[in-house]
Write a protein that holds these residues in place. Structure first.
Motif, PDB file in Angstrom:
ATOM      1  N   ALA A 166      20.520  17.165   7.831  1.00  0.00           N
ATOM      2  CA  ALA A 166      20.972  15.827   7.731  1.00  0.00           C
ATOM      3  C   ALA A 166      21.250  15.304   9.004  1.00  0.00           C
ATOM      4  O   ALA A 166      21.327  14.029   9.452  1.00  0.00           O
ATOM      5  CB  ALA A 166      22.191  15.801   6.522  1.00  0.00           C
ATOM      6  N   LEU A 167      21.745  16.136  10.010  1.00  0.00           N
ATOM      7  CA  LEU A 167      22.051  15.742  11.419  1.00  0.00           C
ATOM      8  C   LEU A 167      20.964  15.627  12.537  1.00  0.00           C
ATOM      9  O   LEU A 167      21.314  15.278  13.762  1.00  0.00           O
ATOM     10  CB  LEU A 167      23.240  16.437  11.807  1.00  0.00           C
ATOM     11  N   ALA A 168      19.705  15.927  11.864  1.00  0.00           N
ATOM     12  CA  ALA A 168      18.591  16.427  13.053  1.00  0.00           C
ATOM     13  C   ALA A 168      18.290  15.252  13.998  1.00  0.00           C
ATOM     14  O   ALA A 168      17.737  15.079  14.947  1.00  0.00           O
ATOM     15  CB  ALA A 168      17.607  17.107  12.540  1.00  0.00           C
ATOM     16  N   SER A 169      18.542  13.959  13.293  1.00  0.00           N
ATOM     17  CA  SER A 169      18.090  12.607  14.011  1.00  0.00           C
ATOM     18  C   SER A 169      19.206  11.654  13.734  1.00  0.00           C
ATOM     19  O   SER A 169      19.495  11.317  12.609  1.00  0.00           O
ATOM     20  CB  SER A 169      16.719  12.334  13.300  1.00  0.00           C
ATOM     21  N   GLN A 170      19.627  10.981  14.782  1.00  0.00           N
ATOM     22  CA  GLN A 170      20.674  10.184  14.659  1.00  0.00           C
ATOM     23  C   GLN A 170      20.614   9.131  16.031  1.00  0.00           C
ATOM     24  O   GLN A 170      19.794   9.240  16.663  1.00  0.00           O
ATOM     25  CB  GLN A 170      22.100  10.841  15.222  1.00  0.00           C
ATOM     26  N   PHE A 171      21.276   7.888  15.536  1.00  0.00           N
ATOM     27  CA  PHE A 171      21.280   6.901  16.637  1.00  0.00           C
ATOM     28  C   PHE A 171      22.527   6.679  17.035  1.00  0.00           C
ATOM     29  O   PHE A 171      23.514   6.668  16.299  1.00  0.00           O
ATOM     30  CB  PHE A 171      20.620   5.680  15.669  1.00  0.00           C
ATOM     31  N   PHE A 172      22.648   6.295  18.286  1.00  0.00           N
ATOM     32  CA  PHE A 172      23.821   5.728  19.087  1.00  0.00           C
ATOM     33  C   PHE A 172      23.603   4.427  19.831  1.00  0.00           C
ATOM     34  O   PHE A 172      22.567   4.248  20.114  1.00  0.00           O
ATOM     35  CB  PHE A 172      24.259   6.934  19.953  1.00  0.00           C
ATOM     36  N   ASP A 173      24.789   3.714  19.879  1.00  0.00           N
ATOM     37  CA  ASP A 173      24.761   2.611  20.775  1.00  0.00           C
ATOM     38  C   ASP A 173      24.857   2.776  22.183  1.00  0.00           C
ATOM     39  O   ASP A 173      25.821   3.082  22.850  1.00  0.00           O
ATOM     40  CB  ASP A 173      25.783   1.581  20.187  1.00  0.00           C
ATOM     41  N   ALA A 174      23.495   2.778  23.053  1.00  0.00           N
ATOM     42  CA  ALA A 174      23.369   3.202  24.270  1.00  0.00           C
ATOM     43  C   ALA A 174      24.292   2.379  25.303  1.00  0.00           C
ATOM     44  O   ALA A 174      24.299   2.497  26.474  1.00  0.00           O
ATOM     45  CB  ALA A 174      22.203   3.607  24.703  1.00  0.00           C
ATOM     46  N   ASP A 175      24.367   1.094  24.817  1.00  0.00           N
ATOM     47  CA  ASP A 175      25.292   0.095  25.535  1.00  0.00           C
ATOM     48  C   ASP A 175      26.566   0.221  25.783  1.00  0.00           C
ATOM     49  O   ASP A 175      27.442  -0.649  26.330  1.00  0.00           O
ATOM     50  CB  ASP A 175      24.737  -1.359  25.308  1.00  0.00           C
ATOM     51  N   THR A 176      27.339   0.962  25.077  1.00  0.00           N
ATOM     52  CA  THR A 176      28.843   1.067  24.984  1.00  0.00           C
ATOM     53  C   THR A 176      29.551   1.820  25.768  1.00  0.00           C
ATOM     54  O   THR A 176      28.716   2.784  26.404  1.00  0.00           O
ATOM     55  CB  THR A 176      29.209   1.671  23.465  1.00  0.00           C
ATOM     56  N   PRO A 177      30.667   1.723  26.329  1.00  0.00           N
ATOM     57  CA  PRO A 177      31.470   2.310  27.271  1.00  0.00           C
ATOM     58  C   PRO A 177      31.385   3.897  27.177  1.00  0.00           C
ATOM     59  O   PRO A 177      31.097   4.577  28.200  1.00  0.00           O
ATOM     60  CB  PRO A 177      32.849   1.878  27.362  1.00  0.00           C
ATOM     61  N   PRO A 178      31.487   4.508  25.659  1.00  0.00           N
ATOM     62  CA  PRO A 178      31.389   5.891  25.553  1.00  0.00           C
ATOM     63  C   PRO A 178      29.975   6.444  26.146  1.00  0.00           C
ATOM     64  O   PRO A 178      29.722   7.395  26.940  1.00  0.00           O
ATOM     65  CB  PRO A 178      31.598   6.099  24.310  1.00  0.00           C
ATOM     66  N   ALA A 179      28.910   5.740  25.602  1.00  0.00           N
ATOM     67  CA  ALA A 179      27.681   6.206  25.931  1.00  0.00           C
ATOM     68  C   ALA A 179      27.355   5.853  27.629  1.00  0.00           C
ATOM     69  O   ALA A 179      26.553   6.842  28.022  1.00  0.00           O
ATOM     70  CB  ALA A 179      26.568   5.426  25.268  1.00  0.00           C
ATOM     71  N   GLN A 180      27.791   4.777  28.147  1.00  0.00           N
ATOM     72  CA  GLN A 180      27.649   4.882  29.367  1.00  0.00           C
ATOM     73  C   GLN A 180      28.431   5.772  30.328  1.00  0.00           C
ATOM     74  O   GLN A 180      27.855   6.313  31.315  1.00  0.00           O
ATOM     75  CB  GLN A 180      27.829   3.339  29.941  1.00  0.00           C
TER      76      GLN A 180
END
Length: 79
Positions: free
Chosen positions: A54-68
């Motif tokens: 269930a965790l093999a494919s996920q999406f994240f917000d690449a434009d947020t400060p944690p991702a940056q």
């Protein structure tokens, strides 16, 4: 840091990861997990013995400060 990345919707790019993180047991035989990040389509694919399907494919917000911040760490460690 990775666990705290905000979620996101899928974007289209064909998934071309530029960065990944890999964790091993003490034996270094098999990876517990590898997380491959694509900052264009905002997708992370995970695989390994410790990754439930269930965790093999996920999406994240690449434009947020944690991702940056994570991207900056990746870039700082690049040869």
């Amino acid at each position: 840091m990775i666990e705290n990345l905000p979620g996101s919707e899928q974007h289209r790019c064909g998934f071309s990861p530029g960065w990944s993180v890999r964790a091993y047991e003490e034996s270094l035989d098999l990876a517990l997990f590898e997380a491959a990040f694509c900052f264009r389509c905002h997708k992370v694919r995970m695989h390994g013995t410790a990754v439930p399907p269930a965790l093999a494919s996920q999406f994240f917000d690449a434009d947020t400060p944690p991702a940056q911040d994570l991207l900056a760490l990746f870039r700082a460690e690049a040869p």
